[in-house]
Design a protein around this motif. Structure first.
Motif, PDB file in Angstrom:
ATOM      1  N   ASP A 218      88.949  74.039  23.020  1.00  0.00           N
ATOM      2  CA  ASP A 218      89.521  73.488  24.243  1.00  0.00           C
ATOM      3  C   ASP A 218      88.503  72.658  25.021  1.00  0.00           C
ATOM      4  O   ASP A 218      87.640  73.208  25.709  1.00  0.00           O
ATOM      5  CB  ASP A 218      90.054  74.600  25.138  1.00  0.00           C
ATOM      6  N   GLY A 221      90.754  72.370  29.510  1.00  0.00           N
ATOM      7  CA  GLY A 221      90.843  73.268  30.653  1.00  0.00           C
ATOM      8  C   GLY A 221      92.170  73.140  31.367  1.00  0.00           C
ATOM      9  O   GLY A 221      93.171  72.702  30.799  1.00  0.00           O
ATOM     10  N   PHE A 225      94.584  75.149  29.152  1.00  0.00           N
ATOM     11  CA  PHE A 225      93.847  76.363  28.800  1.00  0.00           C
ATOM     12  C   PHE A 225      94.701  77.599  29.029  1.00  0.00           C
ATOM     13  O   PHE A 225      94.766  78.495  28.181  1.00  0.00           O
ATOM     14  CB  PHE A 225      92.561  76.461  29.620  1.00  0.00           C
ATOM     15  N   ASP A 226      95.347  77.679  30.187  1.00  0.00           N
ATOM     16  CA  ASP A 226      96.166  78.850  30.510  1.00  0.00           C
ATOM     17  C   ASP A 226      97.233  79.086  29.455  1.00  0.00           C
ATOM     18  O   ASP A 226      97.469  80.226  29.029  1.00  0.00           O
ATOM     19  CB  ASP A 226      96.824  78.660  31.880  1.00  0.00           C
ATOM     20  N   LEU A 229      95.630  80.152  25.929  1.00  0.00           N
ATOM     21  CA  LEU A 229      95.133  81.520  25.837  1.00  0.00           C
ATOM     22  C   LEU A 229      96.225  82.451  25.316  1.00  0.00           C
ATOM     23  O   LEU A 229      95.952  83.411  24.591  1.00  0.00           O
ATOM     24  CB  LEU A 229      94.642  81.984  27.209  1.00  0.00           C
ATOM     25  N   MET A 238      88.688  81.595  21.162  1.00  0.00           N
ATOM     26  CA  MET A 238      88.790  80.295  21.834  1.00  0.00           C
ATOM     27  C   MET A 238      87.400  79.845  22.276  1.00  0.00           C
ATOM     28  O   MET A 238      86.626  80.648  22.799  1.00  0.00           O
ATOM     29  CB  MET A 238      89.726  80.368  23.041  1.00  0.00           C
ATOM     30  N   VAL A 240      85.515  77.160  24.738  1.00  0.00           N
ATOM     31  CA  VAL A 240      85.639  76.223  25.859  1.00  0.00           C
ATOM     32  C   VAL A 240      84.531  75.193  25.741  1.00  0.00           C
ATOM     33  O   VAL A 240      83.339  75.532  25.737  1.00  0.00           O
ATOM     34  CB  VAL A 240      85.540  76.966  27.202  1.00  0.00           C
ATOM     35  N   VAL A 263      86.780  84.598  24.276  1.00  0.00           N
ATOM     36  CA  VAL A 263      86.637  83.261  24.839  1.00  0.00           C
ATOM     37  C   VAL A 263      85.153  83.022  25.051  1.00  0.00           C
ATOM     38  O   VAL A 263      84.481  83.809  25.724  1.00  0.00           O
ATOM     39  CB  VAL A 263      87.395  83.106  26.170  1.00  0.00           C
TER      40      VAL A 263
END
Length: 329
Positions: A218, A221, A225-226, A229, A238, A240, A263
Motif C-alpha cells: 500500500d 493510505g 488502506f482502511d 486491511l 500488509m 505500508v 502491518v
C-alpha cells in the motif's frame, strides 16, 4: 556544471537551472557523470520541504541517477573510471555530475541502458524489499498491489510474478488497466468504486476463490488502506509504503490480533544505510531478472535536463504515463 537548484523549499516554480562548482569525490566516494535520472513523486516532497529528510538549502534534488564513473576516491577499490553504475544518491541527481559513497553504487549489466537503470531505481528496489523482506512473500501466494499503475506498484507486479506469486492490481483509473495487465496482473481491482469498504473485499474474493490476499502493498493510505486491511487473508501481511492518497490511517490493534495479520512499514533509504548487503542482494536479483527479460521498466518518456519543470509538473498533476526520465548529454 549545470544543475537544478533549490534555494528555498517551495513549489516547482521556485527552482532554477544554473551553474554550480563541479563536485569532488571524498576518499570513499565516486564521481559519476550523470546520463539519466528519474523524476519521482518523492522529489516533489523534497523540493517542498515536506519529506522526512530535509536537505540544507541550497541543494540539488534528484535521487538515484545512472551514469559513468569519472573519478574515484583514494579508498575506493570497487570501481574504476569508465564503469557504468547506478548511483543511489539521496540528492544531487538533477545535475551533470554527482558524488556518491562507493557502497551506494551498483555496476550495471551491459544490456541495461542508463534510462532503464534510472527508471527502475527507487521503485524496483522499494518493491523488492517490500516483497522479499517485509512481506516475506512465498511462491503461490496472492499479492494485491494498490496504486499498481504507479512506479512502485508497476515494479511490484512484475517482481511478485517473477517470485512465483499471483498478482492483483488495484487502480483508481480504469484507463490504466492495460498498463497493469501488461505488467503481469492476473486481475484488475477497481479502487474508484463508491463503497470501497465493502466492494474491495467483494472484488478480491470474486477473483480469488472466496478468500483474501496473502500480501498487500500500500503506497496510498487513506480510505484505501482502511478497506484493504479488511481484505487480508488469515496470516496476511500488509506493507505500508506511503500515503499518496493524503490521510495517514490509524489501526485498531485488536483487528491485527483477531485475524493474525501483520502491518509493517517500509522506508527503503534506511535499508541502504543499515543493510548494504541486503541491497546488494536486491540489485543482484533485479539485474538478473532484467537480463533474462522477466522484468522491464514501465514505458519511459525522456526530458532534457533543462526541461525538468515540465516533468515535475506531470508527476505533480498525475498526468504522467509510465516513467519520466531526465537525460543529460
Amino acid at each position: 556544471m549545470r544543475a537544478v537548484i533549490v534555494s528555498e523549499f517551495g513549489e516547482i516554480e521556485a527552482t532554477s537551472l544554473g551553474n554550480v562548482p563541479d563536485p569532488v569525490p571524498g576518499p570513499d566516494e565516486v564521481l559519476v557523470s550523470t546520463r539519466a535520472a528519474a523524476v519521482n513523486y518523492v522529489d516533489l516532497l523534497v523540493i517542498a520541504g515536506t519529506y522526512q529528510f530535509r536537505p540544507e538549502c541550497p541543494f540539488i534534488p534528484g535521487k538515484a541517477p545512472a551514469g559513468v564513473v569519472e573519478a574515484v576516491g583514494e579508498e575506493v577499490d570497487r570501481f574504476k573510471v569508465g564503469d557504468r553504475v547506478l548511483a543511489m544518491a539521496e540528492e544531487g541527481g538533477y545535475a551533470e555530475q554527482v558524488t556518491v559513497a562507493a557502497d551506494q553504487c551498483y555496476r550495471l549489466p551491459a544490456s541495461m541502458s542508463f534510462a532503464d537503470a534510472a527508471a527502475m531505481a527507487l521503485v524496483y528496489d522499494t518493491a523488492w524489499v517490500a516483497l522479499r523482506d517485509r512481506a516475506r512473500i512465498r511462491e503461490g501466494e496472492v499479492a494485491l498491489v494498490l496504486g499498481a499503475s504507479g512506479g512502485v506498484g508497476y515494479a511490484a507486479l512484475q517482481l511478485a510474478r517473477a517470485m512465483g506469486a499471483r498478482t492483483l492490481a488495484g487502480i483508481s483509473r480504469p484507463e490504466k488497466a492495460g498498463l497493469v495487465l501488461d505488467a503481469g496482473a492476473e486481475a484488475v481491482i477497481d479502487l474508484s468504486v463508491p463503497d470501497l469498504r465493502e466492494d474491495l473485499r467483494r472484488q478480491v474474493y470474486a477473483v480469488n476463490q472466496g478468500r483474501g490476499a496473502d500480501v498487500i502493498l500500500d503506497p496510498l493510505g487513506g480510505d484505501i488502506f482502511d478497506a484493504a486491511l479488511r481484505v487480508l487473508a488469515w496470516r496476511g501481511r500488509m506493507v505500508v509504503i506511503g500515503f499518496a492518497a493524503g490521510r495517514i490511517p490509524v489501526i485498531k490493534a485488536n483487528y491485527l490480533l483477531l485475524k493474525n495479520i501483520e502491518v509493517s512499514g517500509l522506508q527503503v533509504s534506511d535499508y541502504r544505510k543499515q543493510t548494504p548487503g541486503t541491497m546488494q542482494e536486491c540489485f543482484n536479483e533485479i539485474f538478473s531478472l532484467y537480463e533474462v527479460g522477466r522484468i522491464k521498466p514501465a514505458p519511459i518518456t525522456r526530458f532534457p535536463l533543462e526541461d525538468y519543470r515540465s516533468a515535475l509538473i506531470q508527476v505533480r498533476d498525475r498526468t504522467a504515463h509510465g516513467r519520466l526520465v531526465l537525460t543529460v548529454e
